[in-house]
Design a protein around this motif. Structure first.
Motif, PDB file in Angstrom:
ATOM      1  N   UNK A  25      -0.599  45.810   2.926  1.00 32.38           N
ATOM      2  CA  UNK A  25      -1.029  44.877   3.963  1.00 32.38           C
ATOM      3  C   UNK A  25      -2.182  44.041   3.455  1.00 32.38           C
ATOM      4  N   UNK A  26      -2.896  43.447   4.376  1.00 33.79           N
ATOM      5  CA  UNK A  26      -4.041  42.623   4.011  1.00 33.79           C
ATOM      6  C   UNK A  26      -5.216  42.970   4.916  1.00 33.79           C
ATOM      7  N   UNK A  27      -6.448  43.015   4.395  1.00 31.46           N
ATOM      8  CA  UNK A  27      -6.804  42.704   3.006  1.00 31.46           C
ATOM      9  C   UNK A  27      -6.189  43.707   2.039  1.00 31.46           C
ATOM     10  N   UNK A  28      -5.848  43.219   0.861  1.00 39.50           N
ATOM     11  CA  UNK A  28      -5.182  44.028  -0.144  1.00 39.50           C
ATOM     12  C   UNK A  28      -6.213  44.640  -1.087  1.00 39.50           C
ATOM     13  N   UNK A  29      -6.197  45.960  -1.207  1.00 39.33           N
ATOM     14  CA  UNK A  29      -7.076  46.621  -2.165  1.00 39.33           C
ATOM     15  C   UNK A  29      -6.572  46.297  -3.568  1.00 39.33           C
ATOM     16  N   UNK A  30      -7.370  45.563  -4.317  1.00 36.17           N
ATOM     17  CA  UNK A  30      -6.934  44.953  -5.573  1.00 36.17           C
ATOM     18  C   UNK A  30      -7.693  45.537  -6.757  1.00 36.17           C
ATOM     19  N   UNK A  31      -6.960  46.022  -7.753  1.00 36.95           N
ATOM     20  CA  UNK A  31      -7.590  46.589  -8.951  1.00 36.95           C
ATOM     21  C   UNK A  31      -8.224  45.504  -9.805  1.00 36.95           C
ATOM     22  N   UNK A  32      -9.268  45.888 -10.525  1.00 35.27           N
ATOM     23  CA  UNK A  32      -9.875  45.053 -11.563  1.00 35.27           C
ATOM     24  C   UNK A  32      -9.872  45.889 -12.840  1.00 35.27           C
TER      25      UNK A  32
END
Length: 323
Positions: free
Chosen positions: A82-89
């Protein structure tokens, strides 16, 4: 009371007196921490270690552009997201046997408290920052370059920092910063701050980029992929017929952009140039079956692509515990 009941009570009392467990007194506390963020694989004779800098929540339904109405949310939901999307760095450490090369450094403190873990994960992976010989930056956005600093000093005191000259000319220019909208000037300041101690130490050495590739150390070359930023580069590692292309920010959201490579993002300096770079990279990776490492695909971000109609399927690298 029966003799059996009396014996049972006596046994229970004896257990209590001895301090032996006979029932749960309280639930164990939840630990709520993740394992150290590194994953290691061999690529021919090269050792590649994926390093996670943490995750950051991003409103991808607002950031992605060029999609049809509702397309982004449908694609995320299809992937149980879903959003907000937990995004890897993610960053990538390459040990060639002669040189220790780090590709991208994470954000450190530039993007808030949920990032900045790459340095600790590098140490957990068995290396020290003093051992890093070269650092290759895909582009000068804060979540790729911020980790060059630690407590205001060079985090990698012996490393030479390499980046495409076009990227350096754009982001390290005071005049370009002055022309940019006020909201965008922080990106210039973050890049300048991160690079400064390496410049002062004579360990900042830009290179002239080329779409055909420029070898920086044996086994690792830079390939210019301008569009996401003016001097964005992919770094390609090869050994014994095996290949890994570290894509930087050619793409951001696997659930959306693998099925539809035409979807772009507001972070692109030039979306019209970034889109064909992504489409070309996808097609080549799928055709030739080599690994790619992606900064913002779920950690460790290493996998292969398979063509699927007009889009692609992401095939994560098979987990291996072999040395």
């Amino acid at each position: 009371m029966s003799r059996l009941a009396t014996s049972s009570l006596a046994l229970a009392a004896a257990l209590l007196a001895a301090g032996l467990p006979h029932s749960a007194e309280a639930a164990a506390p939840q630990v709520k921490t993740q394992a150290p963020g590194y994953y290691r694989m061999m690529l021919g004779d090269l050792e590649v270690t994926a390093l996670n800098d943490g995750t950051v929540d991003l409103p991808m339904d607002k950031l992605l552009t060029g999609a049809k109405p509702g397309q982004v949310l449908r694609a995320l939901q299809h992937a149980y997201l879903g959003t907000p999307l937990e995004t890897s760095v993610n960053g990538y450490l390459i040990n060639t046997g002669a040189k220790l090369v780090l590709v991208d450094t994470g954000a450190a403190s530039l993007f808030g408290p949920t990032l900045g873990k790459l340095l600790g994960h590098l140490k957990a992976a068995g290396y020290q920052p003093e051992q890093v010989d070269e650092i290759y930056i895909t582009h000068l956005h804060g979540d790729h370059v911020g980790g060059l600093l630690s407590e205001g000093k060079a985090a990698f005191p012996n490393a030479v920092v390499r980046i495409d000259q076009r990227e350096a000319d754009y982001w390290l220019s005071e005049s370009n910063m002055a022309k940019a909208p006020e909201a965008a000037q922080g990106g210039f300041k973050g890049a300048m701050m991160s690079i400064k101690p390496y410049q002062e130490a004579g360990r900042f050495k830009p290179f002239e980029g080329s779409p055909q590739g420029v070898e920086l150390v044996p086994g690792v070359r830079a390939v210019s992929t301008y569009g996401h930023t003016p001097g964005h580069n992919v770094y390609v590692a090869e050994s014994k017929g095996q290949k890994l292309a570290i894509w930087g920010d050619l793409m951001h959201v696997a659930a959306v952009q693998f099925p539809d490579p035409s979807v772009t993002i507001q972070f692109d300096s030039d979306s019209k140039a970034a889109r064909p770079q992504r489409e070309k990279a996808y097609a080549d990776a799928a055709k030739n079956g080599y690994y790619v490492g992606v900064a913002h695909v779920a950690f460790p971000g290493i996998g292969r692509l398979r063509a699927d109609g007009k889009g692609y399927v992401w095939v994560p690298a098979n987990y291996s515990s072999k040395p």
